[in-house]
Scaffold this active site. Structure first.
Site, PDB file in Angstrom:
ATOM      1  CB  SER A  40       2.272   8.659   1.026  1.00 40.57           C
ATOM      2  OG  SER A  40       0.979   8.273   0.642  1.00 40.57           O
ATOM      3  CE1 TYR A  87       2.799   3.878   4.818  1.00 38.32           C
ATOM      4  CE2 TYR A  87       0.741   4.890   4.084  1.00 38.32           C
ATOM      5  CZ  TYR A  87       2.051   4.532   3.842  1.00 38.32           C
ATOM      6  OH  TYR A  87       2.618   4.827   2.635  1.00 38.32           O
ATOM      7  CE  LYS A 128       5.479   6.473   3.927  1.00 41.95           C
ATOM      8  NZ  LYS A 128       6.897   6.146   3.767  1.00 41.95           N
TER       9      LYS A 128
HETATM   10  C1  WQD Z   1      -7.054   2.114  -4.734  1.00 44.97           C
HETATM   11  C2  WQD Z   1      -8.531   2.107  -5.077  1.00 44.97           C
HETATM   12  C3  WQD Z   1      -9.922   1.374  -3.246  1.00 44.97           C
HETATM   13  C4  WQD Z   1      -8.354  -2.731  -3.155  1.00 44.97           C
HETATM   14  C5  WQD Z   1      -3.128   3.199  -0.211  1.00 44.97           C
HETATM   15  C6  WQD Z   1      -2.614   3.970   0.959  1.00 44.97           C
HETATM   16  C7  WQD Z   1      -1.582   4.940   0.532  1.00 44.97           C
HETATM   17  C8  WQD Z   1      -0.471   4.268  -0.223  1.00 44.97           C
HETATM   18  C9  WQD Z   1      -0.978   3.354  -1.285  1.00 44.97           C
HETATM   19  C10 WQD Z   1       1.202   2.686   0.528  1.00 44.97           C
HETATM   20  C11 WQD Z   1      -9.428   2.640  -3.950  1.00 44.97           C
HETATM   21  C12 WQD Z   1      -9.995   0.390  -4.399  1.00 44.97           C
HETATM   22  C13 WQD Z   1      -8.601  -1.399  -3.446  1.00 44.97           C
HETATM   23  C14 WQD Z   1      -9.340  -3.704  -3.482  1.00 44.97           C
HETATM   24  C15 WQD Z   1     -10.742  -1.939  -4.357  1.00 44.97           C
HETATM   25  N1  WQD Z   1       0.371   3.616   0.698  1.00 44.97           N
HETATM   26  N2  WQD Z   1      -9.786  -1.016  -4.035  1.00 44.97           N
HETATM   27  N3  WQD Z   1     -10.498  -3.272  -4.075  1.00 44.97           N
HETATM   28  O1  WQD Z   1      -6.117   3.376  -0.860  1.00 44.97           O
HETATM   29  O2  WQD Z   1      -5.418   4.836  -2.799  1.00 44.97           O
HETATM   30  O3  WQD Z   1      -3.735   4.083  -1.157  1.00 44.97           O
HETATM   31  O4  WQD Z   1      -2.032   2.539  -0.821  1.00 44.97           O
HETATM   32  O5  WQD Z   1       2.020   2.085   0.792  1.00 44.97           O
HETATM   33  O6  WQD Z   1      -1.100   5.605   1.624  1.00 44.97           O
HETATM   34  O7  WQD Z   1      -3.690   4.654   1.571  1.00 44.97           O
HETATM   35  O8  WQD Z   1      -4.654   2.451  -2.736  1.00 44.97           O
HETATM   36  O9  WQD Z   1      -4.626   0.358  -4.054  1.00 44.97           O
HETATM   37  O10 WQD Z   1      -5.545   0.309  -1.696  1.00 44.97           O
HETATM   38  O11 WQD Z   1      -6.842   1.459  -3.492  1.00 44.97           O
HETATM   39  O12 WQD Z   1     -11.804  -1.621  -4.882  1.00 44.97           O
HETATM   40  O13 WQD Z   1      -9.174  -4.919  -3.238  1.00 44.97           O
HETATM   41  O14 WQD Z   1      -8.945   0.740  -5.260  1.00 44.97           O
HETATM   42  O15 WQD Z   1     -11.159   1.507  -2.630  1.00 44.97           O
HETATM   43  O16 WQD Z   1     -10.498   3.308  -4.559  1.00 44.97           O
HETATM   44  P1  WQD Z   1      -5.116   3.732  -1.862  1.00 44.97           P
HETATM   45  P2  WQD Z   1      -5.364   1.055  -2.971  1.00 44.97           P
END
Ligand code: WQD
Length: 351
Positions: free
Chosen positions: A137, A162, A166
């Protein structure tokens, strides 16, 4: 793999093959002619995925698919798999993946994600199979100093268990490749996988309240939730919301098949970023999904979420130059396919 074989003569073990990225990869492998064995304990996946895979690939290809319900930590079960099937290479997806849950349950996360990998690697070498592709990741880059991120960008300390798993599994596999030059290891660092199979038959189906942006937005679109919660609009980005490199799960799946073909006949350890090279903000995602589903999706601005980085996106030059792989789908495609999946399966596989 130590030598190059035709896909029809190559048997690929896919751990976690019933999950979101795993299932899309299994479809691509079958459509590319490979023999596939899925090992999945269905702890975070539905058995219905297997029927959907059959429907997508058709009878001839689905005959090349075997399914074993087992936990990758179960050494005896893995022994039985390696005894029964002539496994040439492994794609290792299986693992716990909820960031928040990992903070509450570190022992479970380290035990499962590290334990399964060690058990798998030990079973592999006992059976002379030394080719593995690991689901890593972009989280290993932490908060980047410079964008875009290349494979040479520094790994940073993770911000949750988590992420550490990785980080640590990468290290374990690098050490394995260093200790025994017959190993062939590919670490694929995914950016943010979204989208769904264009048929609408397979997609992401998180249990409970989605942690990730896209499944949450899709559930708002289908009426299961009221509004998107935008975590922070005061970041140093063009519209103040977080920026990520979203990649279509179909492109990501293809990246695994490209890696499998590329690694055949090689040894050593290589790392590849799999992203699109483009950053998209949370608000841009909400607008793109609104266009895909035909109505303006409501959202509310909330405080920043702890542990989030401002922005990240990939430089994918290495994957293009070495493996000939490149993402081809854009945000509109990702939102269209995600909406097609969600609207046809409002409650996921169990709907
Ligand atoms: C994306 C953007 C949030 C939810 C995470 C893990 C990573 C990987 C994928 C998986 C950010 C914003 C999110 C919401 C929002 N692991 N957001 N409202 O954090 O980049 O990555 O998931 O299995 O290791 O860290 O992905 O989709 O959670 O967030 O505003 O309800 O959306 O702040 O900017 P992220 P995400």
């Amino acid at each position: 793999m130590s030598n190059k074989k035709a896909p029809a003569d190559t048997c690929v073990l896919v751990t976690g093959g019933a999950g979101f990225i795993g299932s899309h990869t299994v479809v691509d492998l079958l459509e590319s002619g490979y023999q596939v064995v899925v090992v999945d304990d269905l702890s975070n996946a539905s058995e219905k995925v297997l029927d959907r895979i059959d429907q997508i690939v058709g009878d001839e290809a689905s005959e090349r698919l075997s399914f074993v319900r087992a936990d990758v930590c179960d050494r005896d079960a893995l022994e039985a798999v390696f005894d029964e099937f002539p496994i040439d290479a492994v794609i290792h997806f299986a693992g716990f993946k909820a960031v928040g849950e990992s903070v509450a349950k570190p022992v479970e996360y380290y035990s499962n994600n590290l334990g399964s990998t060690l058990t798998l690697v030990d079973a592999m070498r006992a059976h002379g199979c030394k080719s593995i592709i690991f689901s890593s990741s972009a989280t290993v880059y932490g908060d980047p100093d410079e964008l875009p991120l290349t494979e040479a960008s520094p790994k940073k300390p993770a911000t949750n268990p988590y992420g550490w798993t990785k980080w640590m599994v990468e290290q374990i596999l690098m050490d394995v490749a260093k200790a025994d030059p017959e190993w062939d290891v590919v670490l694929l660092r995914y950016f943010n996988p979204i989208g769904a199979h264009p048929s609408g038959l397979m997609g992401e189906d998180p249990k409970g309240i989605p942690n990730n942006l896209l499944p949450y937005v899709a559930q708002v679109a289908v009426g299961r939730r009221d509004a998107v919660h935008v975590f922070g609009d005061d970041y140093d980005t063009p519209d103040g919301t977080g920026v990520r490199d979203y990649i279509h799960v179909m492109d990501l799946a293809r990246g695994h098949v490209a890696a499998l073909g590329w690694m055949a006949g090689r040894t050593g350890c290589e790392v590849f970023n799999l992203g699109t090279g483009k950053g998209t903000s949370v608000l841009e995602i909400i607008h793109a999904f609104s266009a895909a589903c035909g109505r303006e999706l409501p959202y509310v601005i909330e405080p920043r979420r702890a542990g989030d980085v401002t922005a990240n996106w990939a430089d994918c030059t290495k994957a293009r130059e070495l493996m000939g792989w490149e993402a081809t789908r854009g945000i509109a495609d990702m939102c269209r396919d995600s909406w097609n999946w969600q609207s046809n399966n409002p409650n996921g596989y169990e709907g």
